[in-house]
Design an enzyme around this catalytic site. Sequence first.
Site, PDB file in Angstrom:
ATOM      1  CD  GLU A 165      46.300   1.913  41.924  1.00  0.00           C
ATOM      2  OE1 GLU A 165      45.791   2.640  42.548  1.00  0.00           O
ATOM      3  OE2 GLU A 165      47.685   1.548  41.828  1.00  0.00           O
ATOM      4  CD  GLU A 369      50.058   2.972  39.298  1.00  0.00           C
ATOM      5  OE1 GLU A 369      50.110   3.181  40.091  1.00  0.00           O
ATOM      6  OE2 GLU A 369      49.207   2.918  38.085  1.00  0.00           O
TER       7      GLU A 369
HETATM    8  O1  IFM Z   1      49.611   8.238  41.670  1.00  0.00           O
HETATM    9  C1  IFM Z   1      49.125   7.100  41.796  1.00  0.00           C
HETATM   10  C2  IFM Z   1      48.403   6.467  40.732  1.00  0.00           C
HETATM   11  O2  IFM Z   1      47.500   7.396  40.056  1.00  0.00           O
HETATM   12  C3  IFM Z   1      47.735   5.291  40.826  1.00  0.00           C
HETATM   13  N1  IFM Z   1      48.409   4.421  41.794  1.00  0.00           N
HETATM   14  C4  IFM Z   1      49.255   4.945  42.713  1.00  0.00           C
HETATM   15  C5  IFM Z   1      49.752   6.208  42.532  1.00  0.00           C
HETATM   16  C6  IFM Z   1      50.692   6.705  43.901  1.00  0.00           C
HETATM   17  O3  IFM Z   1      49.603   7.142  44.574  1.00  0.00           O
END
Ligand code: IFM
Length: 465
Positions: A165, A369
């Site tokens: 990200e 994710e």
């Molecule tokens: O916890 C975060 C993660 O580190 C990166 N993506 C989003 C998740 C939830 O906010």
Amino acid sequence: MTMTFPPGFLWGAATAAYQVEGAAAEDGRTPSIWDTFARTPGRVLGGDTGDTATDHYHRRREDVSLMAELGLGAYRFSVSWPRVQPTGRGPASRRGLDFYRALVDDLLARGIRPVLTLYHWDLPQELEDAGGWPERETAHRFADYAHLVGEALGDRVGLWTTLNEPWCSAFLGYASGVHAPGRTDDAAALRAAHHLNLAHGLGAQALRAVVPAGARLSVALNPGAVRARTPSPGDVDAQRRIDALSTRIFTEPMLRGTYPADLLADTAAITDWSFVLDGDMDVIKHPLDALGINYYAPSVVSAATDNRPVRADGHGGERSPWPGAGGVAFHRPPGKQTAMDWSVDPTGLYDLLMRFTREAPGLPLIVTENGAAYDDKPGADGTVHDPERIAYLHAHLEAVLRALTDGADVRGYFLWSLLDNFEWAYGYSKRFGAVYVDYATQARTPKSSAHWYARLMRTGQLPPR
Ligand code: IFM
């Protein structure tokens, strides 16, 4: 529509170093920007820090056993840069690398595939002191770090992710300042975005030079599923601007080797982009073996006359994280929300999977994710029931199946997160885990979602709702 995932589909769960490891000052680890940020009063809810987190550094064996009991096919974790290269420069720390060697060995011994992310937001503080991501040099430092980790673990890790990200690193870190290092400088944020892109390309080159030919390289982006509130030209243009800044600023360089012309025009009053040097775009366009997509919720935007740093969830603080976007308002979509106030809308995931099927034909996709925070609490008998999370996961996995049916080449799915953990500026107040963590005792209790997910991983079959 089939409710069965294809054979070989990779099932996993994800975490990140600063969110779970703790042991912040052990074995030669130095502070990262998140240590500094978390220790700055007012930056993280409740003054929480990652000093102890879920103590995964010391509970590695227990956690790998838990993963094996749940039947995880893969574990996506990140390496802490200041643990393996404490000053961000020079030789690797043997003790730092030993932790990841042991973790990878434990995973492989239990038949769990390690999926390694090099950078999940924990820049060594020394590199931030030298200018951080707005400085080009940081991208070169990242390539050296990638080389060190690639050399140490290349023989055992089959899937590598350069950055997680980068939008958050650039824009929450340097524009709105709600993430480390907490700077609020729009021009610096755009420079940071370019240098993160460059770091991705240089890091991919460095890895390719040391890992075996069969190892796969990827990046995990959080592309925006951005919707215009109405079809009016103003709202559609707001959607275009946020799409450029959230998604195309990374995907166009990485997939095509260019920055979008509309992005350059939108940000022209902030920067002339002269920090993009000859040859950079070819480096950034390094061939990828997979594209990681992190998805939680869509955004709904409209034109606004002011530049309000609204959340809901444009992720604002006092300042907007959208340099050059002009007046854009973010709106809370109708329907269910998670404890993050993020809406539950799996169509955003479907749309993204189909978008990259069109825009990057032939490139395998992985949901790196996906998950939700809820206010989970153990019941009187100690069990933790989280039916809302099961419903969230079910709906999003149904979206993945729909995308597979419609031709998307989705190879895997990683639940965020294996464990409750340090949720950045929210500290420990938000629980994303399939496994409940009692932070006072560090006891782990799989929630009902963990049992549900275990069954799904075992059968490959999404049960009827
Ligand atoms: O916890 C975060 C993660 O580190 C990166 N993506 C989003 C998740 C939830 O906010």
